[in-house]
Motif scaffolding. Structure first.
Motif, short mmCIF file in Angstrom:
data_model
loop_
_atom_site.label_atom_id
_atom_site.label_comp_id
_atom_site.label_asym_id
_atom_site.label_seq_id
_atom_site.Cartn_x
_atom_site.Cartn_y
_atom_site.Cartn_z
N ARG A 53 0.84 -1.22 0.00
CA ARG A 53 0.00 0.00 0.00
C ARG A 53 0.87 1.26 0.00
NH1 ARG A 53 -4.46 -2.86 2.27
NH2 ARG A 53 -3.44 -3.03 4.29
N THR A 97 0.46 0.76 -10.03
CA THR A 97 0.33 0.17 -8.69
C THR A 97 0.11 -1.34 -8.84
OG1 THR A 97 -2.02 0.59 -8.73
CG2 THR A 97 -0.65 2.27 -7.73
N GLU A 146 5.09 11.50 -2.90
CA GLU A 146 3.89 12.35 -2.96
C GLU A 146 4.25 13.84 -2.91
OE1 GLU A 146 0.55 9.25 -1.20
OE2 GLU A 146 1.57 10.61 0.18
N ALA A 170 6.71 6.81 0.55
CA ALA A 170 5.37 7.22 0.07
C ALA A 170 5.25 8.74 0.16
CB ALA A 170 4.30 6.53 0.89
N ASN A 172 2.46 1.58 -3.33
CA ASN A 172 1.47 2.04 -4.31
C ASN A 172 1.28 3.56 -4.24
OD1 ASN A 172 0.98 -0.38 -5.50
ND2 ASN A 172 -0.90 -0.81 -4.36
N ARG A 173 1.33 4.08 -3.04
CA ARG A 173 1.19 5.54 -2.92
C ARG A 173 2.34 6.22 -3.68
NH1 ARG A 173 0.83 6.86 3.27
NH2 ARG A 173 1.62 8.85 2.49
#
Ligand code: SF4
Ligand code: SF4
Lengths: 371, 413
Positions: free
Chosen positions: B203, B313, B252, B248, B206-207
């Protein structure tokens, strides 16, 4: 019969012959260094091993189309053997065991479309790996079949596929003449004996390194080379029988005998056999180390010479391994960087001579000691 | 002022020096608040932990799916990243001297040569396990397995067949690679005695991938112009951070203008158009001059081949096929013909003025595909320059030559 050139001895010659081709080791057809090169000839980066560099040139002499669409420049001055003109039905198989070989395959496949097959060569030998290799061998066989010119046929007589003598390919190759077939002519100049030099090398064209050692007053205890006969010879024998027989501990003669009576090619057995035999520097370090250790223990050498092609990655790491094994056994070790074809003169001669002389001197001194 | 040599020890004083060094890097990150600075901080901080006594140190290949490690809260030790980092510090000299003493041939990939010299001389931590992947090259598999043998630690190789020249790898192949990854993930748990949390790692990864993928889409569509030399470093260091909370957040940060402001392509006076270059393969990490030259000549590396990873992702419920697909379909894996046509297509999409291939010292994979790549660019009518160099080099005749070649190339464009 069209020719199937190959670049690495881990090619099962039997498969090639059965598919209706005469196998030829490309290393036996090196371009005459004085011959002019085609303008569009493929070239490789200078940081490429001499083996690949020379094979690419050899392939171009054989497969390269002439600029004017006629015969290639090289047909006049040509490949050492007077190669076939362009657009011949010949093909080339490139096992991609290392990055350089794989990229050579890529280059040649891009340059001579439909005439080159790149065969992936794995490092490991797990069952799944052998399975994949068997599939790839089937793919090679199908490809050879598809490329075979009309009017030629595959060899269905198993006896035709079993010639294994390196120097004089004899009668068993019913459709293949002696002069047509080409395998490396590397063998021990005299039978290996314990207490001599163990030679580890990449591809060698001939026995000149071994003869050099003998000329310098030493003898050879063993040889591990891409082109050594214990690599390609067993693979020249048909697969299924060879695997079964060798598993049962049969002699080479018995293997050949069994092979002559062999039915269809057993790709799985052939793949397994190929992985078992092809214990070369590209292989898993652990397996290669075990293999070399076993060979050294069997041949009980007094020193090790590693003849490495420059710019060879597998060789570079393999040489470290060999140096470790030599150290563990207290054996003198020499690494030399060699060209392809091997040149036994010049600085190499001097280095090997100095290395061997130092050992002979040690032996003399030891024998002079009187307690 | 403490240097790298004081940082890589496992003594108490080394840990104090590490803390001080990190504090400094953290301050820079806080001041600038850019993704790049934060990434430096987090990659450095994670890597320095590998030097702590008792640390588990997984040496892995560059393309290894590191989420399998972050699942166990492990930081990868990637030889290429380690070598590039150390040769940029005051350890460079002793490291080069150690490499020169080593019996390994000088003509192998310098990333690997330097990494071996570093680990043999306690400048990089010794491996607890070595995990390879057949992509991209054989040399690093030889290095990793040899280290495993020398240090008597487990070695695994994820076998990834070559993708087809056209299209994607078959589902059967993906399934086979996925299964290898699943088994390996379990093995890592057995070796380390740790509990995994792969879903969390995926997860987080994936971010980061969603952010990076978005950025790459924008760059490919021509809506965003970033400096490919700088974004190269983001992905290079990012390899240490996929699957982590920090990774992550850092990726971002790239989504905001402020977060990416030190990565943008220059804007020329008077609205002049930049000459756009596609950069193939790795970069000379320590040769700033060649990139200064590019900027001075009104050019920019508009995209880097190696930035094309983690663009999608993967399913956190069933991550292995996604991770396998990423590995099997990596743009640098496969035949030279595949690499050539993917790059020509990229060059056309980006409407580049030229492409530059960096011939890294000893890289048979890159150098070997060069002739096919070059001729594909020639056929497409796209100017192409190949420059020889050592990604870890600094100065010297080869770099001068590369700069001259680059200068002429840029003039020609
Ligand atoms: S193994 Fe070494 S000598 Fe053989 S083709 Fe590869 S690089 Fe060349
Ligand atoms: S630069 Fe080339 S040889 Fe070195 S790690 Fe990368 S792919 Fe392998």
């Amino acid at each position: 019969m069209p020719y199937c050139y190959y670049t690495c001895n881990l090619i099962p010659l039997d498969l090639i012959i059965r598919a209706g081709y005469t196998p030829r080791w490309l290393g036996g057809f090196l371009r005459d260094p004085t011959a002019s090169t085609r303008r569009d000839a493929p070239s490789v980066h200078p940081m490429t091993c001499p083996y690949v560099t020379k094979l690419v040139a050899a392939a171009d002499a054989l497969f390269g189309a002439a600029p004017d669409g006629g015969t290639s420049d090289d047909d006049a001055s040509g490949a050492a053997d007077g190669s076939r003109p362009a657009a011949s039905p010949d093909v080339l198989v490139v096992p991609g065991g290392c990055d350089a070989a794989r990229r050579m395959g890529d280059l040649l496949a891009a340059t001579y479309p439909d005439q080159v097959f790149v065969l992936p060569m794995p490092r490991g030998s797990e069952p799944e790996v052998a399975e994949t290799l068997a599939t790839d061998l089937r793919g090679l066989e199908d490809w050879l079949g598809a490329c075979r010119p009309a009017g030629t046929a595959p060899v269905t007589d198993a006896a035709a596929a079993t010639d294994t003598d390196q120097r004089e390919p004899t009668g068993a190759l019913s459709n293949v003449t002696q002069t047509d077939c080409c395998v490396p002519s590397l063998d021990y100049p005299s039978p290996p004996r314990q207490g001599g030099v163990f030679v580890i090398a990449g591809p060698l064209t001939d026995d000149s390194l071994l003869r050099l050692i003998e000329r310098l007053g030493a003898h050879v205890s063993g040889l591990e080379s891409c082109t050594s006969p214990d690599r390609w010879r067993p693979l020249a024998v048909a697969a299924g029988a060879a695997a079964a027989m060798s598993a049962a501990g049969a002699t080479r003669e018995a293997e050949i005998d069994a092979a002559t009576r062999l039915a269809p090619l057993d790709h799985e057995a052939l793949a397994a056999r190929l992985l078992e035999i092809g214990m070369c520097p590209r292989r898993s370090t652990t397996h290669r180390r075990d293999h070399l250790a076993r060979r050294l223990d069997q041949s009980r050498p007094s020193s090790i010479i590693y003849a490495r092609q420059s710019f060879c990655d597998p060789g570079a790491y393999d040489a470290l391994l060999a140096a470790d094994l030599a150290k563990e056994r207290g054996l003198p070790y020499l690494e030399i960087e060699v060209d392809f074809p091997f040149d036994a003169n010049g600085p190499l001669h001097t280095r090997v001579e100095a290395f061997l002389e130092a050992q002979l001197l040690d032996e003399d001194l030891l024998s002079d000691l009187d307690y | 002022m403490p240097g790298m040599a004081d940082i890589t020890g496992d003594s108490f004083s080394a840990s104090l020096v590490r803390a001080a060094f990190l504090a400094q890097t953290r301050l820079k990150a806080l001041q600038s608040r850019t993704a790049r600075r934060y990434m430096n901080l987090h990659a450095l901080s994670a890597s320095l932990d590998l030097f702590k006594p008792g640390a588990i140190v997984p040496w892995v290949s560059y393309l290894f799916p590191t989420e399998l490690l972050t699942s166990y809260r492990l930081t990868p030790m990637i030889p290429e990243v380690g070598s590039a980092t150390l040769t940029g510090t005051d350890l460079r000299e002793p490291l080069e001297a150690a490499a020169a003493r080593m019996p390994l041939a000088r003509d192998v990939c310098s990333y690997h040569r330097i990494a071996l010299a570093a680990v043999e001389n306690d400048m990089l931590p010794a491996p607890s396990m070595c995990l390879g992947t057949t992509p991209l090259c054989l040399g690093k598999e030889c290095l990793l397995e040899m280290l495993a043998v020398r240090h008597n630690v487990p070695f695994r190789e994820v076998r990834v067949p070559l993708p087809p020249d056209e299209g994607e790898t078959s589902p059967e192949v993906i399934a086979d690679v996925a299964e290898q990854l699943r088994v390996l993930h379990e093995d890592i748990g057995r070796w380390t005695g740790r509990k995994p949390d792969l879903q969390r790692a995926i997860r987080l990864s994936n971010r980061a991938s969603a952010a990076w993928g978005h950025l790459m889409t924008e760059r490919l569509a021509g809506r965003l112009e970033m400096d490919g030399r700088l974004t190269f470093a983001i992905v290079f260091l990012g390899q240490l951070l996929w699957g982590t909370e920090e990774g992550a957040k850092d990726f971002e940060r790239l989504l905001s203008e402020r977060g990416r402001r030190d990565l943008m392509a220059p804007i020329l006076d008077g609205g002049r158009r930049l000459k756009r270059l596609l950069w193939l393969h790795t970069v000379p990490h320590h040769d700033t001059e060649i990139f200064d030259l590019i900027r001075e000549q009104g050019a920019v590396v508009i995209l880097e081949e190696m930035g094309q990873m983690h663009l999608e992702t993967v399913d956190p419920e069933d991550p292995f096929p996604g991770l396998a697909g990423r590995l099997a379909n990596n743009v640098l894996w496969g035949s030279s013909a595949r690499r050539a046509h993917l790059n020509v297509a990229l060059a056309k999409q980006l409407k580049v003025d030229g492409a530059v291939h960096f011939n890294h010292w000893g890289c048979r994979h890159g150098l070997g595909s060069l002739p096919v790549v070059r001729s594909a660019f020639a056929q497409a009518g796209i100017p192409f320059l190949a420059i020889d160099g050592d990604a870890l080099g600094r100065g010297g005749a080869q770099q001068d030559k590369a700069r001259q070649a680059m200068e002429s190339f840029l003039e020609l464009l």
